[in-house]
Motif scaffolding. Structure first.
Motif, PDB file in Angstrom:
ATOM      1  N   ARG A   1       0.234  19.733   8.918  1.00 58.58           N
ATOM      2  CA  ARG A   1      -0.501  18.836   8.851  1.00 58.58           C
ATOM      3  C   ARG A   1      -1.747  18.741   9.555  1.00 58.58           C
ATOM      4  O   ARG A   1      -2.938  18.206   9.386  1.00 58.58           O
ATOM      5  CB  ARG A   1       0.419  17.308   9.249  1.00 58.58           C
ATOM      6  CG  ARG A   1      -0.399  16.074   9.187  1.00 58.58           C
ATOM      7  CD  ARG A   1       0.465  14.937   9.220  1.00 58.58           C
ATOM      8  NE  ARG A   1       0.908  14.408   7.874  1.00 58.58           N
ATOM      9  CZ  ARG A   1       1.902  13.492   7.950  1.00 58.58           C
ATOM     10  NH1 ARG A   1       2.215  13.197   9.139  1.00 58.58           N
ATOM     11  NH2 ARG A   1       2.186  12.913   6.721  1.00 58.58           N
TER      12      ARG A   1
ATOM     13  N   HIS B   1      -1.167  12.741   3.581  1.00 62.51           N
ATOM     14  CA  HIS B   1      -1.327  11.304   3.862  1.00 62.51           C
ATOM     15  C   HIS B   1      -0.444  11.117   5.243  1.00 62.51           C
ATOM     16  O   HIS B   1       0.499  11.201   5.451  1.00 62.51           O
ATOM     17  CB  HIS B   1      -0.683  10.361   2.676  1.00 62.51           C
ATOM     18  CG  HIS B   1      -1.047  10.575   1.706  1.00 62.51           C
ATOM     19  ND1 HIS B   1      -2.181   9.989   0.966  1.00 62.51           N
ATOM     20  CD2 HIS B   1      -0.872  11.439   0.493  1.00 62.51           C
ATOM     21  CE1 HIS B   1      -2.640  10.340  -0.281  1.00 62.51           C
ATOM     22  NE2 HIS B   1      -1.556  11.353  -0.412  1.00 62.51           N
ATOM     23  N   ASN B   2      -1.517  10.778   6.113  1.00 62.71           N
ATOM     24  CA  ASN B   2      -1.040  10.639   7.517  1.00 62.71           C
ATOM     25  C   ASN B   2      -0.089   9.585   7.956  1.00 62.71           C
ATOM     26  O   ASN B   2       0.569   9.388   9.104  1.00 62.71           O
ATOM     27  CB  ASN B   2      -2.379  10.763   8.690  1.00 62.71           C
ATOM     28  CG  ASN B   2      -2.886  12.121   8.631  1.00 62.71           C
ATOM     29  OD1 ASN B   2      -2.169  13.088   8.623  1.00 62.71           O
ATOM     30  ND2 ASN B   2      -4.298  12.386   8.920  1.00 62.71           N
ATOM     31  N   ASN B   3      -0.520   8.454   7.169  1.00 59.72           N
ATOM     32  CA  ASN B   3       0.373   7.161   7.246  1.00 59.72           C
ATOM     33  C   ASN B   3       1.971   7.497   6.855  1.00 59.72           C
ATOM     34  O   ASN B   3       2.632   6.343   6.945  1.00 59.72           O
ATOM     35  CB  ASN B   3      -0.344   5.917   6.594  1.00 59.72           C
ATOM     36  CG  ASN B   3      -0.456   6.169   5.080  1.00 59.72           C
ATOM     37  OD1 ASN B   3      -0.422   7.594   4.673  1.00 59.72           O
ATOM     38  ND2 ASN B   3      -0.564   5.039   4.381  1.00 59.72           N
ATOM     39  N   LEU B   4       2.241   8.561   6.377  1.00 60.72           N
ATOM     40  CA  LEU B   4       3.807   8.869   6.104  1.00 60.72           C
ATOM     41  C   LEU B   4       4.294   9.394   7.156  1.00 60.72           C
ATOM     42  O   LEU B   4       4.048  10.676   7.236  1.00 60.72           O
ATOM     43  CB  LEU B   4       3.796   9.614   4.857  1.00 60.72           C
ATOM     44  CG  LEU B   4       3.934   8.855   3.356  1.00 60.72           C
ATOM     45  CD1 LEU B   4       3.946   9.780   2.182  1.00 60.72           C
ATOM     46  CD2 LEU B   4       4.812   7.933   3.132  1.00 60.72           C
ATOM     47  N   PRO B   5       5.181   8.980   7.926  1.00 62.01           N
ATOM     48  CA  PRO B   5       5.849   9.737   9.002  1.00 62.01           C
ATOM     49  C   PRO B   5       6.792  10.953   8.607  1.00 62.01           C
ATOM     50  O   PRO B   5       7.176  10.684   7.411  1.00 62.01           O
ATOM     51  CB  PRO B   5       6.534   8.641   9.690  1.00 62.01           C
ATOM     52  CG  PRO B   5       6.858   7.494   8.813  1.00 62.01           C
ATOM     53  CD  PRO B   5       5.696   7.554   7.823  1.00 62.01           C
TER      54      PRO B   5
ATOM     55  N   GLU C   1       0.852  -1.226   0.002  1.00 60.60           N
ATOM     56  CA  GLU C   1      -0.067  -0.073  -0.027  1.00 60.60           C
ATOM     57  C   GLU C   1       0.865   1.299  -0.102  1.00 60.60           C
ATOM     58  O   GLU C   1       0.690   2.263  -0.649  1.00 60.60           O
ATOM     59  CB  GLU C   1      -0.946  -0.093   1.173  1.00 60.60           C
ATOM     60  CG  GLU C   1      -2.105  -0.957   1.421  1.00 60.60           C
ATOM     61  CD  GLU C   1      -2.932  -0.505  -0.279  1.00 60.60           C
ATOM     62  OE1 GLU C   1      -3.173   0.493  -0.168  1.00 60.60           O
ATOM     63  OE2 GLU C   1      -3.500  -1.658  -0.824  1.00 60.60           O
ATOM     64  N   LYS C   2       1.743   1.227   0.696  1.00 70.81           N
ATOM     65  CA  LYS C   2       2.812   2.370   0.870  1.00 70.81           C
ATOM     66  C   LYS C   2       3.536   2.455  -0.495  1.00 70.81           C
ATOM     67  O   LYS C   2       3.698   3.744  -1.126  1.00 70.81           O
ATOM     68  CB  LYS C   2       3.813   2.062   1.968  1.00 70.81           C
ATOM     69  CG  LYS C   2       5.008   3.569   1.983  1.00 70.81           C
ATOM     70  CD  LYS C   2       5.536   3.394   3.270  1.00 70.81           C
ATOM     71  CE  LYS C   2       4.788   3.459   4.556  1.00 70.81           C
ATOM     72  NZ  LYS C   2       5.515   3.605   5.903  1.00 70.81           N
TER      73      LYS C   2
END
Length: 376
Positions: free
Chosen positions: A371, A335-339, A248-249
């Motif tokens: 963000r 995209h919150n799933n990208l640190p 997914e990433k």
């Protein structure tokens, strides 16, 4: 990152030498003139694709290999040069359905970032949705039309419709169209290890070939000829066909990369030089080498000439690099799933602190503050 073909040795001189040594002719003047006026490019690794075909089929073709070698450092090939290469291969190999055979050797990895996105798609419907949106990044100047009814998906190509009069009565037209239709078929069916018959009907321009059965065996479906434009039909039931689900990433990163390229596409940018420069900047960031010497080398310019071209446009390299990084940073931060650490790495910063410092200089906010505003 490869260079634009325009920076390599003069292709016309190469073709003249090939004609003198081997006796093969180039395309006729009318077709040459028509194709020269089209702003259409093939953005794939043409060299690896065609070399794979020649090597796997154990075809010598010395004249074609000479011309092909000059595509080795290009991922941006004008359609005129593609047709010249196909015309030369057709004369030298003299096989029926040569376009289909070359198309069968196109691998997703030769399609660059679009190929990677196909590999990371979840199902066939997602593949075609991505292809419809991003197809022009692989075939610049083409658009692929996708029409859906209750039972089928119909796919056609707008440019080939426009070129039908130009190609009428010319064998090279059949070779070119066959290549386009076979290439899509090969990439898509390859996602399923060629286990399924993806098409239910194929319509091709031109007269019926000597061996129409070969076409049916290749596409594994009925094939008709003498069509006004090429088109393929796919059963709607196929869209849910699952692909081995990729990361997914990876899918997210590749999609954002494609969006960035679309936003810098020449359809939206009149200045070809700036388009090429920003495209190379994307690769430079990906390679963690966002410096002027690296970019100048990829543009086949000296550092001084690159700076001069930028000054003519009232720009500096650092300014353009900052703008590119900021545009990508805002895209990644959605995209919150990208640190933050990964975003800093994607933008070729030494660490998260350096990224945060630059982002605040650009916007007055830290990346975390920006963000948070997006969430509200």
């Amino acid at each position: 990152m490869k260079k634009n073909l325009q920076h390599s040795e003069n292709i016309e001189d190469i073709l003249a030498r090939i004609q003198l040594k081997y006796g093969f002719c180039t395309i006729d003047e009318e077709l040459y003139r028509e194709l020269s006026e089209l702003s259409v490019y093939l953005n794939v690794d043409l060299y690896s694709w065609f070399l794979n075909f020649l090597d796997q089929e154990k075809i010598n073709a010395p004249a074609s290999r000479i011309l092909l070698s000059h595509f080795q450092h290009s991922d941006h090939t004008p359609i005129l040069m593609l047709v010249q290469l196909l015309h030369l291969l057709d004369q030298e190999i003299q096989e029926d359905a040569i376009g289909l055979k070359i198309g069968s050797y196109l691998l997703a990895k030769y399609g660059g970032v679009l190929g990677n996105l196909c590999l990371s798609s979840e199902n066939l419907g997602e593949v075609f949705a991505r292809f419809q949106r991003y197809y022009q990044l692989m075939f610049e100047g083409f658009r692929m039309q996708v029409y859906i009814n209750d039972t089928h998906i119909l796919i056609s190509w707008d440019l080939i419709k426009k070129m039908s009069d130009v190609f009428a009565g010319r064998r090279i037209g059949r070779v070119f169209v066959d290549l386009c239709v076979a290439s899509l078929f090969t990439i898509v069916s390859g996602l399923f290890n060629h286990q399924y018959s993806i098409y239910s009907q194929v319509s091709l321009m031109g007269q019926e070939p000597i061996d129409p059965l070969f076409y049916q065996q290749f596409f594994r479906c009925p094939v008709s000829f003498n069509a006004d434009f090429p088109a393929v039909t796919i059963p709607l039931t196929m869209v849910s066909l699952l692909i081995n689900v990729g990361s997914e990433k990876l899918k997210l990163l590749v999609t954002m990369r494609l969006e960035a390229e679309m936003n810098m596409h020449p359809v939206l940018m009149i200045d070809r030089f700036l388009h090429e420069l920003q495209k190379i900047l994307l690769y430079a960031l990906h390679d963690n080498r966002p410096n002027i010497n690296y970019v100048a080398e990829k543009l086949a310019l000296s550092r001084a000439n690159l700076q001069r071209k930028l000054q003519e446009r009232s720009l500096s390299f650092s300014e353009l690099l900052d703008k590119t990084r900021l545009k990508l940073a805002k895209m990644y931060l959605e995209h919150n799933n990208l640190p933050m650490t990964e975003i800093a790495w994607l933008l070729a910063f030494s660490d998260q602190t350096a990224f945060s410092r630059s982002f605040k200089r650009w916007t007055g906010l830290t990346p975390i503050e920006y963000r948070k505003l997006l969430v509200k």
